[in-house]
Design a protein around this motif. Structure first.
Motif, PDB file in Angstrom:
ATOM      1  N   TYR A 208      -6.730  -5.634   7.076  1.00 46.90           N
ATOM      2  CA  TYR A 208      -5.585  -5.913   6.308  1.00 46.90           C
ATOM      3  C   TYR A 208      -4.973  -4.807   5.217  1.00 46.90           C
ATOM      4  CZ  TYR A 208      -5.138 -10.196   8.971  1.00 46.90           C
ATOM      5  OH  TYR A 208      -5.006 -11.307   9.922  1.00 46.90           O
ATOM      6  N   LYS A 209      -5.917  -4.090   4.636  1.00 44.39           N
ATOM      7  CA  LYS A 209      -5.522  -3.147   3.893  1.00 44.39           C
ATOM      8  C   LYS A 209      -5.180  -1.980   4.529  1.00 44.39           C
ATOM      9  CE  LYS A 209      -8.516  -4.222  -0.179  1.00 44.39           C
ATOM     10  NZ  LYS A 209      -9.719  -3.944  -0.964  1.00 44.39           N
ATOM     11  N   LEU A 210      -5.820  -1.610   5.604  1.00 42.75           N
ATOM     12  CA  LEU A 210      -5.247  -0.597   6.587  1.00 42.75           C
ATOM     13  C   LEU A 210      -3.829  -1.001   7.189  1.00 42.75           C
ATOM     14  CD1 LEU A 210      -8.126   0.379   9.071  1.00 42.75           C
ATOM     15  CD2 LEU A 210      -7.185   1.743   7.072  1.00 42.75           C
ATOM     16  N   MET A 211      -3.443  -2.375   7.635  1.00 41.11           N
ATOM     17  CA  MET A 211      -2.221  -2.693   7.775  1.00 41.11           C
ATOM     18  C   MET A 211      -1.068  -2.511   6.908  1.00 41.11           C
ATOM     19  SD  MET A 211      -0.190  -3.850  10.406  1.00 41.11           S
ATOM     20  CE  MET A 211      -1.117  -4.867  11.692  1.00 41.11           C
ATOM     21  N   GLY A 212      -1.720  -2.986   5.686  1.00 39.10           N
ATOM     22  CA  GLY A 212      -0.591  -2.851   4.469  1.00 39.10           C
ATOM     23  C   GLY A 212      -0.316  -1.545   4.294  1.00 39.10           C
ATOM     24  N   ASP A 213      -1.409  -0.324   4.263  1.00 33.29           N
ATOM     25  CA  ASP A 213      -0.715   0.785   4.246  1.00 33.29           C
ATOM     26  C   ASP A 213       0.042   1.335   5.150  1.00 33.29           C
ATOM     27  OD1 ASP A 213      -2.443   1.020   2.103  1.00 33.29           O
ATOM     28  OD2 ASP A 213      -4.138   2.058   3.075  1.00 33.29           O
ATOM     29  N   LYS A 214      -0.136   0.971   6.377  1.00 29.48           N
ATOM     30  CA  LYS A 214       0.975   1.239   7.345  1.00 29.48           C
ATOM     31  C   LYS A 214       2.309   0.521   7.470  1.00 29.48           C
ATOM     32  CE  LYS A 214       1.589   3.031  11.707  1.00 29.48           C
ATOM     33  NZ  LYS A 214       1.386   4.249  12.190  1.00 29.48           N
ATOM     34  N   LEU A 215       2.197  -0.443   6.648  1.00 31.55           N
ATOM     35  CA  LEU A 215       3.770  -1.138   6.391  1.00 31.55           C
ATOM     36  C   LEU A 215       4.144  -0.593   4.991  1.00 31.55           C
ATOM     37  CD1 LEU A 215       2.951  -4.759   7.768  1.00 31.55           C
ATOM     38  CD2 LEU A 215       3.842  -2.966   9.012  1.00 31.55           C
ATOM     39  N   ASP A 216       3.293   0.016   4.110  1.00 33.66           N
ATOM     40  CA  ASP A 216       3.688   0.043   2.818  1.00 33.66           C
ATOM     41  C   ASP A 216       4.162  -1.000   2.053  1.00 33.66           C
ATOM     42  OD1 ASP A 216       4.045   1.810   0.512  1.00 33.66           O
ATOM     43  OD2 ASP A 216       6.225   2.143   1.012  1.00 33.66           O
ATOM     44  N   ARG A 217       3.152  -2.188   2.159  1.00 37.71           N
ATOM     45  CA  ARG A 217       3.350  -3.446   1.712  1.00 37.71           C
ATOM     46  C   ARG A 217       2.056  -3.899   1.187  1.00 37.71           C
ATOM     47  NH1 ARG A 217       8.240  -6.971   1.490  1.00 37.71           N
ATOM     48  NH2 ARG A 217       9.565  -6.126   3.442  1.00 37.71           N
ATOM     49  N   LYS A 218       2.059  -4.784   0.195  1.00 35.83           N
ATOM     50  CA  LYS A 218       0.783  -5.584   0.220  1.00 35.83           C
ATOM     51  C   LYS A 218       1.047  -6.836   0.606  1.00 35.83           C
ATOM     52  CE  LYS A 218      -2.140  -7.537  -3.662  1.00 35.83           C
ATOM     53  NZ  LYS A 218      -2.357  -7.726  -5.145  1.00 35.83           N
ATOM     54  N   ILE A 219       0.125  -6.806   1.814  1.00 32.52           N
ATOM     55  CA  ILE A 219       0.098  -8.237   2.566  1.00 32.52           C
ATOM     56  C   ILE A 219      -0.968  -8.940   2.283  1.00 32.52           C
ATOM     57  CG2 ILE A 219       1.741  -7.197   4.245  1.00 32.52           C
ATOM     58  CD1 ILE A 219      -0.562  -6.801   6.162  1.00 32.52           C
ATOM     59  N   PHE A 220      -1.949  -8.466   1.670  1.00 38.76           N
ATOM     60  CA  PHE A 220      -3.436  -9.189   1.563  1.00 38.76           C
ATOM     61  C   PHE A 220      -3.732  -9.220   0.189  1.00 38.76           C
ATOM     62  CE2 PHE A 220      -8.031  -8.940   1.656  1.00 38.76           C
ATOM     63  CZ  PHE A 220      -8.311  -9.681   2.742  1.00 38.76           C
ATOM     64  N   SER A 221      -4.113 -10.538  -0.265  1.00 32.42           N
ATOM     65  CA  SER A 221      -4.651 -10.734  -1.619  1.00 32.42           C
ATOM     66  C   SER A 221      -6.000 -11.701  -1.778  1.00 32.42           C
ATOM     67  CB  SER A 221      -3.512 -11.152  -2.390  1.00 32.42           C
ATOM     68  OG  SER A 221      -3.132 -12.361  -1.821  1.00 32.42           O
ATOM     69  N   GLN A 222      -6.635 -11.533  -2.843  1.00 33.84           N
ATOM     70  CA  GLN A 222      -8.004 -12.091  -3.091  1.00 33.84           C
ATOM     71  C   GLN A 222      -7.424 -13.295  -4.019  1.00 33.84           C
ATOM     72  OE1 GLN A 222     -11.674 -10.151  -3.574  1.00 33.84           O
ATOM     73  NE2 GLN A 222     -12.388 -11.760  -4.912  1.00 33.84           N
ATOM     74  N   THR A 223      -7.990 -14.417  -3.878  1.00 33.47           N
ATOM     75  CA  THR A 223      -7.801 -15.595  -4.751  1.00 33.47           C
ATOM     76  C   THR A 223      -8.902 -16.550  -4.791  1.00 33.47           C
ATOM     77  OG1 THR A 223      -5.943 -17.222  -5.218  1.00 33.47           O
ATOM     78  CG2 THR A 223      -6.731 -16.931  -2.794  1.00 33.47           C
ATOM     79  N   VAL A 224      -8.665 -17.450  -5.407  1.00 33.63           N
ATOM     80  CA  VAL A 224      -9.642 -18.855  -5.334  1.00 33.63           C
ATOM     81  C   VAL A 224      -9.084 -19.968  -4.965  1.00 33.63           C
ATOM     82  CG1 VAL A 224     -10.995 -17.836  -7.084  1.00 33.63           C
ATOM     83  CG2 VAL A 224      -9.344 -19.422  -7.762  1.00 33.63           C
TER      84      VAL A 224
ATOM     85  N   PRO B  58     -15.541  -9.095   5.083  1.00 34.97           N
ATOM     86  CA  PRO B  58     -15.104  -7.585   5.078  1.00 34.97           C
ATOM     87  C   PRO B  58     -14.275  -7.112   5.832  1.00 34.97           C
ATOM     88  CG  PRO B  58     -17.624  -8.122   5.458  1.00 34.97           C
ATOM     89  CD  PRO B  58     -16.775  -9.459   5.376  1.00 34.97           C
ATOM     90  N   PHE B  59     -14.383  -7.265   7.262  1.00 37.96           N
ATOM     91  CA  PHE B  59     -13.692  -6.742   8.193  1.00 37.96           C
ATOM     92  C   PHE B  59     -12.145  -7.125   8.299  1.00 37.96           C
ATOM     93  CE2 PHE B  59     -11.554  -6.001  12.132  1.00 37.96           C
ATOM     94  CZ  PHE B  59     -12.143  -4.924  12.447  1.00 37.96           C
ATOM     95  N   ALA B  60     -12.021  -8.258   7.703  1.00 38.10           N
ATOM     96  CA  ALA B  60     -10.521  -8.734   7.367  1.00 38.10           C
ATOM     97  C   ALA B  60     -10.051  -7.864   6.220  1.00 38.10           C
ATOM     98  CB  ALA B  60     -10.300 -10.170   7.268  1.00 38.10           C
ATOM     99  N   GLU B  61     -10.780  -7.716   5.073  1.00 36.95           N
ATOM    100  CA  GLU B  61     -10.348  -6.928   3.854  1.00 36.95           C
ATOM    101  C   GLU B  61      -9.913  -5.519   4.324  1.00 36.95           C
ATOM    102  OE1 GLU B  61     -11.713  -6.137  -0.483  1.00 36.95           O
ATOM    103  OE2 GLU B  61     -13.178  -7.032   0.653  1.00 36.95           O
ATOM    104  N   MET B  62     -10.674  -4.904   5.109  1.00 38.58           N
ATOM    105  CA  MET B  62     -10.517  -3.568   5.643  1.00 38.58           C
ATOM    106  C   MET B  62      -9.304  -3.422   6.579  1.00 38.58           C
ATOM    107  SD  MET B  62     -11.000  -1.682   8.522  1.00 38.58           S
ATOM    108  CE  MET B  62     -12.194  -2.440   9.561  1.00 38.58           C
TER     109      MET B  62
END
Length: 352
Positions: A72-88, A66-70
């Motif tokens: 990397y979403k903050l970092m993605g907002d800072k970069l204006d990029r989607k850098i984090f995704s959930q998969t299986v 959960p910390f990583a999800e939080m």
């Protein structure tokens, strides 16, 4: 020039430490030469809650995910990029005992391990006579984009010195540290295996190993899953796939090896039913540790020197979490967690 903190290295550790310091409004300079063969820059970016042949839950998984999800979403907002995704991750069993191990662990870690509705669904793509299980959620970070885009932010805000750090030029004076024309209060080593060349932390129980991976093109293979059968096939950049990785304790150098190439190509031909081509061969040395726990915190004797290092194969998940702790230690004197604090090695570090 004056700054509070010198950060050596802009891999995953240096990136996250500089991020949290920037968020806090602290002054710092990162020194990094953008080595394309650094461990961070060739990593797959996978965060997996359950790993290994025995399907063991990753250390701190319930906190880290959960910390990583939080983060990397903050970092993605800072970069204006989607850098984090959930998969299986589709875990194709290499032998009957792997299936049995999965079955046992599935009763313990049912939040992460599941069975497919149709175990035959992937037969057009792979050979897997013993079936497969599903690991979920698994996360993937676009680590190349993260490092590259964050580097541009550091450059624009004059937080980056693009050069190789020369430890012999660091002086500890009565007015603080002096490196070339920079004065600073402290220096933090986030430089991977290069830290072994510096005097402050080279006595710590590191256990450097080599990792290799191939980058392949597989037309027709869906890019929305990770595929594991001993090795892992994971989506990479530009529509390609990353295949790896090795964990070599004995190695001649940090270069791609013919042995890994040949073994991995043979494995791909046995596992994949689709045609593929090899596009690249990657290799890097990882800063792992004997105790399999990272190092973080300030030196117990030379209190102006700190470290964030030794993440091994778990850097993508551990770095944001531990970098936040180290930033709070630097700025607010809050302790880092005992399991990683280098003060545990005071007796060893007193020799420096």
């Amino acid at each position: 020039m004056y700054t509070d903190t010198l950060i050596i290295g802009q891999g995953i550790c240096g990136t996250w430490l500089s991020y949290w310091l920037l968020q806090a409004g602290a002054e710092f300079i990162v020194i990094d030469d953008a080595n394309p063969a650094s461990a961070s820059r060739v990593a797959s970016g996978i965060i997996n809650p359950v790993t290994g042949r025995r399907m063991v839950k990753t250390w701190l998984a319930d906190e880290l995910l959960p910390f990583a999800e939080m983060a990397y979403k903050l970092m993605g907002d800072k970069l204006d990029r989607k850098i984090f995704s959930q998969t299986v991750l589709l875990d194709f069993f290499a032998a009957p005992d792997r299936r049995i191990s999965f079955e046992k662990r599935a009763t313990q870690f049912d939040a992460y391990l599941n069975w497919p509705e149709d175990e035959h669904a992937w037969l057009p793509f792979f050979n897997y006579p013993f079936g497969y299980g599903i690991v979920s959620p698994v996360y993937q970070v676009d680590i190349q984009t993260l490092l590259s885009d964050w580097r541009q932010i550091l450059k624009r805000q004059n937080h980056l010195l693009e050069e190789t750090y020369e430890g012999d030029l660091l002086e500890n004076t009565s007015n603080g540290l002096c490196y070339k024309n920079i004065r600073a209060k402290r220096i933090i080593f986030c430089d991977g295996t290069a830290v072994m060349e510096q005097p402050y932390f080279n006595l710590l129980p590191f256990a450097i190993n080599k990792g290799e991976a191939l980058v392949i093109n597989v037309p027709g293979l869906p890019a929305d899953n990770l595929y594991k059968k001993t090795n892992v096939i994971t989506p990479w950049k530009d529509g390609l796939f990353w295949v790896g990785s090795s964990y070599e304790r004995s190695y001649m150098d940090d270069k791609p090896s013919p042995v890994f190439y040949e073994q991995t190509v043979t494995w791909l031909k046995q596992f994949l039913k689709l045609p593929f081509t090899i596009e690249d061969h990657l290799a890097a040395l990882r800063p792992t540790t004997v105790e399999r726990r990272p190092f973080a915190g300030m030196h117990p004797v030379h209190t102006y020197a700190g470290i964030l290092n030794g993440m091994g194969t778990k850097g993508v998940s551990l770095a944001p979490f531990l970098a936040k702790q180290l930033a709070e230690n630097i700025l607010n004197d809050r302790p880092v967690m005992r399991e990683v604090d280098v003060k545990m090695y005071t007796r060893i570090l007193q020799r420096v």
